[in-house]
Motif scaffolding. Structure first.
Motif: not given
Length: 630
Positions: A1-20
């Motif tokens: 299938g499709k690869i939706w996300l790349d180079n993801v950077h989170c602070t750890g405070r986000e409630s969802s991966l979508a917020g990174c």
């Protein structure tokens, strides 16, 4: 299938991966060889939830603790298993820190005890700890916490406003480190050595857990009006689940499980929309709705409770298997003053013993018990037998709690390739006989002997049948239908492979289990009055629930078994589906059917394999009444 996300950077405070931060949805130069995964820690410690008045103050300080523990301080508690008393410490940036006791409450203690598998907290001698604290420098965590006491985990407690000093190391003027002292449930009362501890029977509880693989988990069943029933999962949450866990001598709930994920129960659905405050002594004291319309057994609620760390899993290992779920059983035992690994004698080793091993290692249910393990190369240094004569009841938490020979091991075949082995599985089948159908279908038939030749050869008649005249004799048969449901989480499959199946001329098909059920008529003090017989079966899916496909059928040497959500029916008019009562005098009796009586196939619950009925026979007719499971 499709690869939706790349180079993801989170602070750890986000409630969802979508917020990174990322390249944006679908923008990527990756291949599927670069797909990422995660392995989550068993212990869930998310950031503390704050109340609104604190948000402004603390919002930008992402306060999380990596771990929490009870560290035994006094010598008496250091040697004990499990640890029930000591400092509460949190791991913060890689170092363990104490918590200042100035704002510590018994409610906080209750939550911490619950997390570590203890139902309640108790007072302790503060003077000893004061003396101890004055002697050494402490490293304090700079916050306090405020629990209401009903939380299942400290991550649900509020963070206190009492920031005790600033920077990395708070101070605790005129205070000392917070201490908790917990009361363990009866099954986990500490022993100072890893000695022999008997399995005990609880007083008649109102609540029980069924169908769970591990200690402290299962479908919740409640006793009401003398009948066990289930709980509907509407509004089922951690607070109510924790009341069940504490009532049974465990800690708070790790998980409140919905949707009959630990198997469907039988009988009535007693409680619905349970609403507990968290402080009730029993779940039956909570507010609930007795109307369970709209509920069915597909919504049976279950729990996983926090259980004390007893260290049982370190006393045992599986060796040489092709995967971590199987292997030769090796036990850590003391020989001549030193601890060493060795094997278990496989003489009389069976499914019930294997169940205890799989539970002890946290690997679920047993799927098979092996008396030879030559195809698994265990550790050669552990070939010697260190444990023999093992006989378990099946409820033990550790193999060492089962009856066994002690220091004087006797094992004629020896260990090595004859060491006991197991294979474990996360799920198991669970067979239950339909008791109502037995009651509805039971009747007597006087059958002429000349129609019973085949049955005589297959040992379905009492021994006196051999002397009955073929031409004019008859036998009096108590006939009934058996409808056997698989209510578990995996298919019931016979132990024997096809090469060992036996052709039965009467039924014109192969039987995969020579002893699948026992049919018996007993007098009221439990002695057999009719010889009954051990019925062999061909196992197949006769009918299934609406959305389940049949998989097994006996015809044409087909695969045999009973699928989850299906049932196998042996009708009353089939040969051998009876008890021969020709020689039984009139009177009051108990009729009993036992499924899978030799525990040949592993099941998640053997307590529902027995069905009993009261019966009255007047010499001509028979009445069956009060048929029930267990």
């Amino acid at each position: 299938g499709k690869i939706w996300l790349d180079n993801v950077h989170c602070t750890g405070r986000e409630s969802s991966l979508a917020g990174c931060g990322s390249n944006g949805w679908g923008v990527s130069d990756c291949k599927h060889t670069e797909d990422v995964g995660v392995l989550c820690s068993e212990r869930r410690i998310p950031g503390f939830k704050f109340d609104n008045s604190l948000i402004n103050q603390i919002e930008n300080m992402n306060i999380q603790v990596e771990d929490i523990r009870i560290r035994a301080i006094l010598a008496t508690y250091r040697k004990r298993v499990p640890v029930t008393e000591g400092y509460v410490e949190v791991k913060d940036e890689g170092t363990w820190k104490q918590i200042c006791d100035k704002h510590w409450t018994m409610k906080n203690s209750r939550v911490v005890c619950g997390m570590f598998g203890f139902p309640s907290e108790r007072k302790f001698n503060t003077n000893v700890y004061k003396m101890f604290a004055s002697r050494r420098k402490q490293h304090y965590w700079p916050y306090s916490m405020e629990c209401s006491g009903s939380e299942a985990h400290i991550s649900s407690c509020k963070l206190g406003t009492h920031l005790t000093g600033t920077g990395q190391n708070g101070s605790c003027a005129s205070g000392m480190p917070a201490v908790v002292s917990c009361v363990p449930g009866r099954a986990f009362a500490p022993s100072s050595h890893s000695g022999f501890r008997k399995a005990f029977r609880q007083e008649q509880p109102l609540v029980r857990l069924k169908g769970g693989a591990n200690t402290g988990e299962g479908r919740v069943e409640v006793l009401k009006n003398g009948e066990w029933g289930t709980v509907c999962d509407d509004n089922w949450n951690l607070v109510s689940a924790s009341v069940v866990c504490r009532e049974l001598g465990f800690g708070s709930a790790k998980e409140a499980i919905t949707g009959a994920r630990l198997g469907q129960g039988m009988g009535p659905i007693h409680l619905n929309e349970i609403d507990c405050t968290g402080f009730e002594k029993s779940v039956t004291d909570c507010k609930f709705n007795t109307e369970s319309q709209g509920c069915n057994h597909e919504e049976d609620a279950a729990v996983r409770c926090n259980v004390p760390a007893m260290g049982f899993q370190n006393q045992l290992r599986l060796s040489g298997g092709h995967n971590p779920y199987e292997g030769r059983v090796e036990v850590l035992a003391e020989r001549n003053g030193t601890l060493r690994w060795g094997t278990v004698c496989s003489h009389n080793w069976g499914t019930v013993e294997a169940m205890v091993v799989c539970r002890q290692l946290g690997l679920g249910f047993a799927s098979h018990a092996f008396q030879e393990t030559w195809y698994w190369h265990g550790d050669v240094s552990a070939d010697d037998v260190v444990m023999s004569g093992v006989k378990c009841s099946g409820t033990e938490m550790s193999l060492s709690h089962c009856r066994h020979d002690g220091a004087h091991v006797s094992c004629p075949r020896g260990g090595g390739r004859f060491g006991a082995g197991v294979s474990c599985s996360e799920t198991a089948p669970d067979l239950v006989l339909n008791a109502e159908l037995v009651e509805q279908t039971a009747y007597l038939e006087d059958r002429p002997m000349f129609l019973l030749q085949c049955a005589l050869e297959e040992n379905c008649l009492a021994s006196s049948a051999h002397n009955t005249s073929l031409a004019s004799g008859y036998r009096r048969l108590l006939r009934f239908s058996s409808q056997i449901h698989n209510n578990g989480q995996s298919d019931f499959r016979p132990k024997n492979g096809r090469h060992a199946w036996v052709w039965h001329d009467c039924h014109r098909h192969y039987h995969s289990m020579e002893v699948f059920t026992h049919y018996d008529l007993l007098n009221l003090n439990g002695t057999k009055v009719a010889e009954g017989h051990k019925a062999s079966f061909c196992l197949e899916d006769t009918e299934c629930e609406a959305d389940v496909q049949k998989q097994y059928e006996c015809a044409n040497f087909g695969e045999q078994g009973i699928t989850v959500g299906c049932w196998d029916v042996y009708r009353h008019d089939i040969d051998c589906q009876w008890v021969d009562i020709t020689d039984v005098p009139p009177g009051d009796y108990l009729f009993q059917v036992v499924i899978n009586p030799n525990y040949e196939v592993a099941e998640s619950d053997y307590s529902n394999n027995v069905m009993k009925c009261r019966s009255r026979y007047d010499g001509q007719r028979i009445w069956m009444y009060n048929c029930h499971i267990g």
